[in-house]
Design a protein around this motif. Structure first.
Motif, short mmCIF file in Angstrom:
data_model
loop_
_atom_site.label_atom_id
_atom_site.label_comp_id
_atom_site.label_asym_id
_atom_site.label_seq_id
_atom_site.Cartn_x
_atom_site.Cartn_y
_atom_site.Cartn_z
N GLN A 1 1.28 -2.62 2.00
CA GLN A 1 0.05 -3.07 1.35
C GLN A 1 -0.38 -4.39 1.98
OE1 GLN A 1 -1.91 -1.64 -1.10
NE2 GLN A 1 -3.28 -3.32 -0.65
N ILE B 1 -7.83 5.68 -7.08
CA ILE B 1 -9.09 5.80 -6.32
C ILE B 1 -10.07 6.72 -7.03
CG2 ILE B 1 -10.10 6.75 -4.19
CD1 ILE B 1 -7.54 5.68 -2.75
N ASN C 1 -6.54 -0.51 -3.47
CA ASN C 1 -7.68 -0.74 -2.57
C ASN C 1 -8.41 -1.97 -3.04
OD1 ASN C 1 -7.29 1.37 -0.84
ND2 ASN C 1 -8.91 2.64 -1.66
N THR D 1 -13.52 -2.01 0.31
CA THR D 1 -14.06 -0.66 0.18
C THR D 1 -15.57 -0.68 0.32
OG1 THR D 1 -12.22 0.02 -1.23
CG2 THR D 1 -14.24 1.34 -1.36
N ARG E 1 0.46 2.10 0.77
CA ARG E 1 -0.40 1.13 0.10
C ARG E 1 -0.45 1.44 -1.38
NH1 ARG E 1 -5.70 0.25 3.63
NH2 ARG E 1 -6.20 -0.83 1.70
N TYR F 1 -8.08 10.46 4.38
CA TYR F 1 -7.08 9.52 3.88
C TYR F 1 -5.92 10.30 3.28
CZ TYR F 1 -10.02 5.37 4.35
OH TYR F 1 -10.77 4.33 4.84
#
Length: 143
Positions: A28, A101, A63, A68, A60, A91
């Protein structure tokens, strides 16, 4: 014998046999590390004229929302322009990050990118991600 060196943040491999640029994230990142990583990504993509990317972000855990936003509004459209064609990014994510996400405000599915110069999709299986990229290659050649 083990190494005391930390894992690299990202390693790029261009798979000539698949025409896919693979980026494997080692950990990360701190958001301050990202500008140099995205410059490396730009260089690798332009060097190989690679419009099909597999980004393995399974290591990771989150985000950064501002990153993003920058990817979606600046970086991906600019890369598509510089590569003279639509950019496709698959991804590869772990279950916890995938859940984060798709449940974040503003998440849009792959179909929502139909009118954009890039397309993004998320996968939990590397084979499925590569198959999606290969389908894009055969369906969208030259687009």
């Amino acid at each position: 014998m083990t190494s005391d060196l930390p894992a690299p943040l990202i390693e790029f491999t261009y798979r000539d046999d698949l025409d896919i640029l693979v980026g494997r994230w080692g950990y990360q990142p701190d958001p301050r590390e990202l500008p140099s990583v995205y410059q490396q990504m730009t260089d690798a993509a332009l060097d190989n004229r690679a419009r099909f990317w597999l980004q393995d972000i399974r290591r990771r855990t989150l985000n950064d929302p501002s990153t993003t936003e920058w990817l979606l509004t600046k970086f991906f459209p600019d890369m598509a322009r510089r590569l003279d064609g639509r950019l496709y990014v698959a991804y590869l994510v772990g279950p916890a990050l995938h859940n984060a996400i798709v449940n974040q405000p503003g998440y849009v599915s792959a179909e929502a990118y139909d009118d954009k110069p890039f397309a993004i999709s998320f996968f939990g299986d590397e084979g499925a991600a590569i198959r999606w990229l290969q389908i894009q290659q055969t369906d969208k050649v030259g687009s």
